[in-house]
Design an enzyme around this catalytic site. Structure first.
Site, PDB file in Angstrom:
ATOM      1  N   LEU A  45       0.818  -1.209   0.000  1.00  0.00           N
ATOM      2  CA  LEU A  45       0.000   0.000   0.000  1.00  0.00           C
ATOM      3  C   LEU A  45       0.858   1.268   0.000  1.00  0.00           C
ATOM      4  O   LEU A  45       0.493   2.271  -0.606  1.00  0.00           O
ATOM      5  CB  LEU A  45      -0.920   0.003   1.229  1.00  0.00           C
ATOM      6  CG  LEU A  45      -2.131  -0.924   1.176  1.00  0.00           C
ATOM      7  CD1 LEU A  45      -2.852  -0.915   2.517  1.00  0.00           C
ATOM      8  CD2 LEU A  45      -3.078  -0.513   0.059  1.00  0.00           C
ATOM      9  N   ASP A  92      15.764   0.892   8.998  1.00  0.00           N
ATOM     10  CA  ASP A  92      15.187  -0.058   9.948  1.00  0.00           C
ATOM     11  C   ASP A  92      14.411   0.770  10.962  1.00  0.00           C
ATOM     12  O   ASP A  92      15.004   1.476  11.783  1.00  0.00           O
ATOM     13  CB  ASP A  92      16.297  -0.853  10.631  1.00  0.00           C
ATOM     14  CG  ASP A  92      15.772  -1.822  11.694  1.00  0.00           C
ATOM     15  OD1 ASP A  92      14.552  -1.829  11.956  1.00  0.00           O
ATOM     16  OD2 ASP A  92      16.603  -2.562  12.267  1.00  0.00           O
ATOM     17  N   TYR A 197      -0.645  -8.631  16.064  1.00  0.00           N
ATOM     18  CA  TYR A 197      -1.021  -7.601  15.102  1.00  0.00           C
ATOM     19  C   TYR A 197      -2.155  -6.742  15.649  1.00  0.00           C
ATOM     20  O   TYR A 197      -2.111  -5.501  15.571  1.00  0.00           O
ATOM     21  CB  TYR A 197      -1.435  -8.239  13.781  1.00  0.00           C
ATOM     22  CG  TYR A 197      -1.721  -7.240  12.690  1.00  0.00           C
ATOM     23  CD1 TYR A 197      -0.682  -6.585  12.039  1.00  0.00           C
ATOM     24  CD2 TYR A 197      -3.028  -6.932  12.313  1.00  0.00           C
ATOM     25  CE1 TYR A 197      -0.930  -5.658  11.039  1.00  0.00           C
ATOM     26  CE2 TYR A 197      -3.292  -6.009  11.314  1.00  0.00           C
ATOM     27  CZ  TYR A 197      -2.233  -5.373  10.685  1.00  0.00           C
ATOM     28  OH  TYR A 197      -2.496  -4.449   9.714  1.00  0.00           O
ATOM     29  N   LYS A 201      -2.053  -2.689  16.414  1.00  0.00           N
ATOM     30  CA  LYS A 201      -2.904  -1.716  15.734  1.00  0.00           C
ATOM     31  C   LYS A 201      -3.874  -1.032  16.699  1.00  0.00           C
ATOM     32  O   LYS A 201      -4.303   0.097  16.456  1.00  0.00           O
ATOM     33  CB  LYS A 201      -3.648  -2.388  14.580  1.00  0.00           C
ATOM     34  CG  LYS A 201      -2.729  -2.768  13.423  1.00  0.00           C
ATOM     35  CD  LYS A 201      -1.943  -1.563  12.909  1.00  0.00           C
ATOM     36  CE  LYS A 201      -1.037  -1.899  11.749  1.00  0.00           C
ATOM     37  NZ  LYS A 201      -0.291  -0.709  11.258  1.00  0.00           N
TER      38      LYS A 201
END
Length: 353
Positions: A45, A92, A197, A201
């Site tokens: 994306l 990084d 994850y 988020k």
């Protein structure tokens, strides 16, 4: 004083703009000549956003670990838009000095000597981590330390980028400065089996909800997009995608995610707002949904419904009710599609190039 009046007072105090009406057009040309720094923009994306913003006249500086893809992307942008400035640097995001170097490079190559927009886009999802985390097993009589790789990139990396943005953006003499955070639908909904994850988020949502209340002191607009799984970005292997999405309401489109991100960057009147981007859905004929904010006209999305929604991530009296209705709609669309929809999804996933 009513709740509505209280909320209005809070909105004025933190300089939050009204909810975004995604059915109305916006002017993307304001992106022209702005310098945008993006982490994790070499592919996926991020690369799609970079290409679109470059087509609008923006200068793009990308930091990533995918050097081959990053260099190739920058070379193609330079060839297509020779009047703009583009740069790639190995970065990084979990390393503070690496990110500092990226921002120093951005200031050095920027035609204006300043940064206008920062997008902490770098993020990873490692499905196997959560299985190991949720099913602890002794190894040689000891319990191994769980991996924090996802948290290191998705939380610490984003925090480093944001911290740098809050220093460099206010140095820009131009009146508009924007920080666009990249959350996920996992920021507002549980993602069973993907604890790392989802946790990361949720943290981005917390970062957004906190910053949008104070960023106006630095004249920085803080907005956020929360994409659903997006097709054609190779976020997951085809088999995993088929398991997760087949028979559901489907995936978000790259075009909708890029459009939502561009709106929040380009519309200089939008501050403290978040857009969720998912599969295109129509609410007409779906029993159980009430409220004008969920209504979708037949003409929206060329008759395919709406994929971009203002999800009130910061309006405390609305957020829970929106998430409830959005989940209801996702499930309702999936149920309507049934087995035929699931088989069609699997066929499409494995035929996709």
């Amino acid at each position: 004083m009513s709740d509505t009046q209280t909320l209005s007072g809070i909105q004025k105090m933190i300089h939050q703009s009204p909810p975004v009406d995604v059915t109305k057009p916006y002017d993307p040309s304001t992106v022209s000549d702005k310098t945008i720094v993006m982490t994790g923009g070499a592919k996926g994306l991020g690369a799609h956003m970079a290409r679109h913003w470059a087509s609008l006249g923006a200068h793009i500086v990308i930091g990533d670990l995918a050097d081959a893809e990053g260099e190739e992307l920058i070379a193609s942008l330079r060839a297509s838009y020779p009047k703009a400035t583009f740069a790639y640097q190995h970065c990084d995001v979990t390393d503070w000095d690496s990110q500092v170097s990226l921002f120093e490079t951005a200031v050095r190559v920027s035609p204006s000597g300043a940064i206008d927009v920062v997008v902490p886009n770098a993020g990873i999802i490692v499905p196997a981590q959560s299985k190991i985390f949720e099913n602890p097993v002794l190894v040689d009589g000891k319990l191994p330390k769980p991996s924090t790789a996802t948290l290191d990139v998705n939380i610490t990396g984003a925090m480093f980028t944001t911290h740098l943005a809050l220093y460099y953006l206010p140095l820009n003499p131009r009146p508009d400065r924007c920080l666009l955070l990249i959350g996920s639908v996992a920021s507002i909904m549980p993602l069973p089996g993907q604890t790392h994850y989802a946790m990361s988020k949720h943290a981005i949502l917390g970062l957004f909800r906190s910053l949008r209340a104070t960023s106006h002191f630095k004249s920085v607009r803080v907005n956020m997009i929360a994409p659903f799984y997006t097709a054609q970005t190779h976020m997951m292997p085809p088999v995993t995608e088929a398991i997760f999405l087949s028979g559901s309401a489907g995936a978000a489109t790259v075009a909708d995610v890029v459009d939502a991100a561009t709106r929040l960057v380009a519309d200089e009147a939008v501050a403290g707002r978040a857009l969720v981007v998912g599969p295109r859905m129509k609410t007409r004929g779906v029993d159980g949904l009430e409220g004008e904010d969920m209504a979708v006209a037949d003409a929206e999305g060329d008759g395919q419904g709406r994929g971009i929604w203002e999800f009130y991530a910061d309006d405390y009296e609305y957020v829970d009710s929106f998430v409830k209705r959005y989940l209801y709609l996702l499930n309702a669309v999936g149920n309507v599609r049934g087995w035929l929809g699931m088989l069609g999804d699997i066929w499409g996933i494995f035929r996709r190039k």
